[in-house]
Design an enzyme around this catalytic site. Structure first.
Site, PDB file in Angstrom:
ATOM      1  N   PRO A   5      10.819  41.951  44.919  1.00  0.00           N
ATOM      2  CA  PRO A   5       9.678  41.173  44.397  1.00  0.00           C
ATOM      3  C   PRO A   5       8.711  40.722  45.494  1.00  0.00           C
ATOM      4  O   PRO A   5       7.550  40.452  45.222  1.00  0.00           O
ATOM      5  CB  PRO A   5      10.344  39.954  43.733  1.00  0.00           C
ATOM      6  CG  PRO A   5      11.729  40.403  43.441  1.00  0.00           C
ATOM      7  CD  PRO A   5      12.099  41.352  44.546  1.00  0.00           C
ATOM      8  N   HIS A  56      24.233  44.001  45.659  1.00  0.00           N
ATOM      9  CA  HIS A  56      24.538  43.199  46.849  1.00  0.00           C
ATOM     10  C   HIS A  56      24.992  44.090  48.006  1.00  0.00           C
ATOM     11  O   HIS A  56      25.717  43.649  48.885  1.00  0.00           O
ATOM     12  CB  HIS A  56      25.643  42.178  46.549  1.00  0.00           C
ATOM     13  CG  HIS A  56      25.308  41.225  45.451  1.00  0.00           C
ATOM     14  ND1 HIS A  56      25.374  41.584  44.123  1.00  0.00           N
ATOM     15  CD2 HIS A  56      24.880  39.938  45.471  1.00  0.00           C
ATOM     16  CE1 HIS A  56      25.023  40.554  43.374  1.00  0.00           C
ATOM     17  NE2 HIS A  56      24.707  39.550  44.164  1.00  0.00           N
ATOM     18  N   GLU A  86      11.085  35.544  45.642  1.00  0.00           N
ATOM     19  CA  GLU A  86      10.973  36.234  46.930  1.00  0.00           C
ATOM     20  C   GLU A  86       9.519  36.492  47.297  1.00  0.00           C
ATOM     21  O   GLU A  86       9.135  36.408  48.460  1.00  0.00           O
ATOM     22  CB  GLU A  86      11.779  37.542  46.920  1.00  0.00           C
ATOM     23  CG  GLU A  86      13.294  37.343  46.940  1.00  0.00           C
ATOM     24  CD  GLU A  86      13.863  36.899  45.605  1.00  0.00           C
ATOM     25  OE1 GLU A  86      13.159  37.047  44.575  1.00  0.00           O
ATOM     26  OE2 GLU A  86      15.003  36.408  45.575  1.00  0.00           O
TER      27      GLU A  86
END
Lengths: 338, 414
Positions: free
Chosen positions: A89, A129, A60
């Site tokens: 990240p 998630h 990321e």
């Protein structure tokens, strides 16, 4: 005019933006050949070629860092982070870099970049998630943060985001991808195809960033919400019979202060409904905005309904999610005063 | 289980330590220094697998007698070399002047490139207009060698009314798109992957421009270094990835970022990126290697990783005192010498320069810098002003100020 799901509307936005401007490129994890785990980029690589839509390594910070470099060059990258939960990240690249490049170079360099990511819970995604990290973006001056609540807005806001000359965080409430989920998890969701806001023009249009929409006019209490919570608030208003004015903020930064202030000054009451955790969340900012701008018009203390300050649980999802029962209770409580 | 424990004894953690600390006699005897001219020069389209040795060696051109030798020599004319010497002398004199200005209280902070002038100055010479650098805070040589105005640099250092970045950045955090110099972050390593992204964009658009990313050896430990190598190896964009190994990251010796196992250049090998190690205090070697890597990039052959072996002869910044962590005389025993002295001696050997001309040039440069400084100070210094009006602090957060910033500016009365 076509009826579209939110996924189709988002895909259509990128399709239109890529057709309109050859500098628009799309990349991210699984977005190329396969078309994204939620299928938002399906068909774009086939149509525009692998130079303009491609798969990225699972990095990321790399995706966002590379997109910044591309934007500095003069492209308009629109990148996907597979879940908002994975953005951390890349957070340094957003907070320290994308947000400040215009400022620190006095406008010499700019970052016209859009970072898309599915956000929020309601899909049994557990704590990795389901998160709603929008406050972490809204707190960073230099970023814009957009959260649509329906297909029409999703397309218009995404095109506006891609065409915007500043970095935009575009959070897509994944529980809304297929229909206007109102928190009644035990009932089937009406698909967008049967909802008026599922009606989406095929071509180019924009919904301006920084402008809220009134989803339900009312006189007794203002409900401030965005994303999935807009539909929860609408359901709660119908079910309680409280004459609520439901405001869909659409963009939390820039925030439509004038729309908030006008509505709360009119109703004298305010309930804030946000899916994210409570402490230091965007609900706290909304409360502060109401206090600063409308204190003398208030007839009752402002109430927040939010996710609890815990990680997003898996099995206990529906005790965590701020559903219509909790929002309805807040509407009734705020009406007890005065 | 207890038997196994008895056989091997308790575990212990290995923490690398430098060879020398304050009070020790500096010792670089363990350092591998191949002879100048020894390293081979492969064709630019070489298979990276065939040049692994160059990631462990040191490419050098100038030998002890100040001759340019070997396959990487003879790429620059007398005029080029004279110009290169002038760039490095200007940079050193500029640094000295600005270091002094900080000590005199005219600005808050300064960072010198003392001892590593050849790296940025020679690299810049191999670039073209339109190419983009993503530098760290110690590559001001890119600006000086690119002909950027030192008066403008001083305006930035003083945050005065002519500061191109309007008083928003610490001294030395320059920005100039026109001059191929990306705005300095101040955070470390973030620019490395951005350089790769910029180069990807150039390739996507079918352009001819290349990018150069810069990083210090210490911050190769940041994840951005690794994501840059991943993206560079995946998409093969026209980028040169430069690691300036000046031995010291503030007080931390290079072994903390590297371990004792390998070189920084060798980090590129696992990615299939051609990786070279070069004598960073040898202007001719730096130029030749830069030219080789830039040529590869320009021919769409992809990225190159370069480790410049040099030495930070000065303090990390005006806030640092290196005598607290390394021997006082370590700098003078650095085995690769001083870049200005080495090029000067080479030019004397070529019959193009003399001690007298050097002394004269030094005086001329110092005088030019003094003039530029006077001119800059007429437009203000950090503590005495004038600055760009304070109200401008609300500008450029976004292209257009949103309502909350308009209200805050009104509240501030600016």
């Amino acid at each position: 005019m076509t009826r579209m799901t939110m996924i189709e509307a988002i895909r259509s936005a990128m399709d239109v933006a890529m057709e309109t401007d050859p500098n628009v490129v799309v990349f991210g994890e699984d977005v190329g050949y396969f078309g994204g785990v939620f299928r938002c980029t399906h068909g774009l690589q086939k149509k525009f070629g692998s130079q303009r839509c491609f798969d990225a390594p699972i990095s990321e910070s790399g995706i966002i860092g590379a997109a910044i470099g591309m934007a500095v060059y003069g492209l308009r990258p629109c990148v996907e982070i597979q879940f908002a939960d994975y953005v951390y990240p890349g957070y340094d690249q957003l907070a320290s870099e994308a947000a400040r490049i215009r400022y620190r170079s006095a406008g010499d360099f700019t970052v016209p970049m859009t970072v898309r990511m599915p956000t929020g819970g309601g899909i049994f995604g557990g704590q990795t998630h389901s998160q709603s990290p929008e406050a972490l973006f809204a707190h960073v001056c230099g970023l814009k943060t957009v959260i649509p609540s329906n297909p029409y807005d999703a397309k218009g806001l995404l095109i506006a985001s891609i065409e915007d000359d500043d970095p935009v965080m575009f959070l897509e409430p994944k529980r809304l991808y297929n229909g206007p989920f109102d928190g009644h998890h035990d009932q089937p969701v009406t698909p967008w195809k049967k909802h008026e806001l599922g009606e989406v023009p095929d071509g180019h249009y924009t919904v301006p960033l920084g402008k809220a929409a009134i989803r339900r006019e009312g006189n007794d209490v203002t409900v401030l919400a965005y994303g999935t919570m807009v539909h929860v608030a609408l359901a709660a208003a119908e079910e309680t019979g409280v004459d609520a004015e439901v405001i869909d903020l659409r963009t939390i930064l820039p925030l439509d202060l004038e729309a908030i202030e006008a509505s709360v000054r009119k109703t004298g009451r305010c309930v804030i409904v946000v899916e994210a955790t409570k402490t230091c969340g965007f609900s706290a900012e909304l409360m502060a905005v109401v206090m600063e701008g409308c204190f003398h018009h208030l007839e009752a203390p402002v109430i927040r309904v939010t996710g609890w300050d815990t990680p997003y649980p898996h099995a206990h999802e529906w005790d965590y999610f701020p559903g219509p029962r909790r929002v309805g209770a807040a509407l009734k409580k705020v009406m007890e005063h005065g | 289980m207890s038997k196994t424990k008895g056989e091997h004894g308790p575990l212990s953690l290995f923490v690398p330590e430098p060879e020398c600390r304050p009070g020790d006699h500096p010792d670089f005897s363990e350092m591998l220094i191949p002879k100048a001219g020894e390293a081979r020069k492969p064709p630019v389209d070489v298979d990276p697998m065939e040049i692994h040795d160059l990631a462990y060696s040191v490419i050098r051109v100038l030998n002890k007698k100040h001759e340019a030798v070997g396959p990487w020599a003879n790429e620059l004319s007398d005029e080029d070399l004279l110009e290169g010497l002038r760039h490095m002398m200007t940079l050193r004199a500029f640094d000295a002047r600005m270091f002094m200005a900080q000590r005199q209280g005219k600005t808050s902070f300064y960072m010198q490139a003392l001892g590593e002038e050849a790296v940025a100055c020679a690299f810049r010479k191999a670039m073209r207009k339109g190419d983009m650098n993503f530098p760290t805070y110690r590559q001001q040589g890119l600006l000086i060698a690119g002909g950027y105005s030192i008066h403008k640099m001083m305006n930035q250092i003083y945050s005065n009314e002519l500061d191109p970045v309007k008083g928003r950045q610490l001294p030395v955090m320059y920005s100039s798109k026109e001059d191929g110099y990306f705005t300095i972050s101040g955070n470390l390593a973030t620019q490395f992957i951005q350089a790769v992204g910029w180069a990807m964009a150039s390739a996507i658009k079918g352009d001819t421009k290349i990018a150069a990313g810069w990083i210090g050896e210490g911050s190769t430990a940041e994840n951005d270094f690794h994501s840059a190598l991943v993206f560079a190896s995946t998409y093969k964009p026209p980028v040169v990835l430069n690691v300036v190994n000046n031995q010291w990251a503030i007080s931390t010796f290079q072994g903390i970022a590297r371990g004792n196992a390998a070189t920084f250049a060798s980090r590129g090998l696992g990615f299939g990126i051609p990786s070279l190690r070069v004598d960073g205090n040898d202007y001719l070697a730096v130029y030749a290697v830069a030219q080789w890597a830039i040529d590869r990039a320009r021919r769409n052959l992809g990225p190159t990783l370069i480790e410049f072996v040099t030495y930070r002869a000065g303090a990390h910044s005006t806030s640092d005192d290196p005598t607290g962590y390394r021997p006082k005389d370590e700098s003078s025993t650095w085995p690769l010498g001083d870049p200005i002295e080495r090029l000067k001696q080479h030019l004397i050997l070529r019959g193009q320069w003399s001690e007298e001309r050097h002394t004269q040039a030094k005086a001329e440069i110092e005088s030019e810098i003094l003039q530029a400084q006077k001119k800059a100070e007429e437009h203000g210094t950090l503590h005495n002003g004038p600055h760009v009006p304070s109200g401008t602090m609300f500008e450029d957060v976004y292209k257009e100020p949103p309502i909350h910033l308009i209200r805050q500016r009104q509240e501030a009365g600016l």
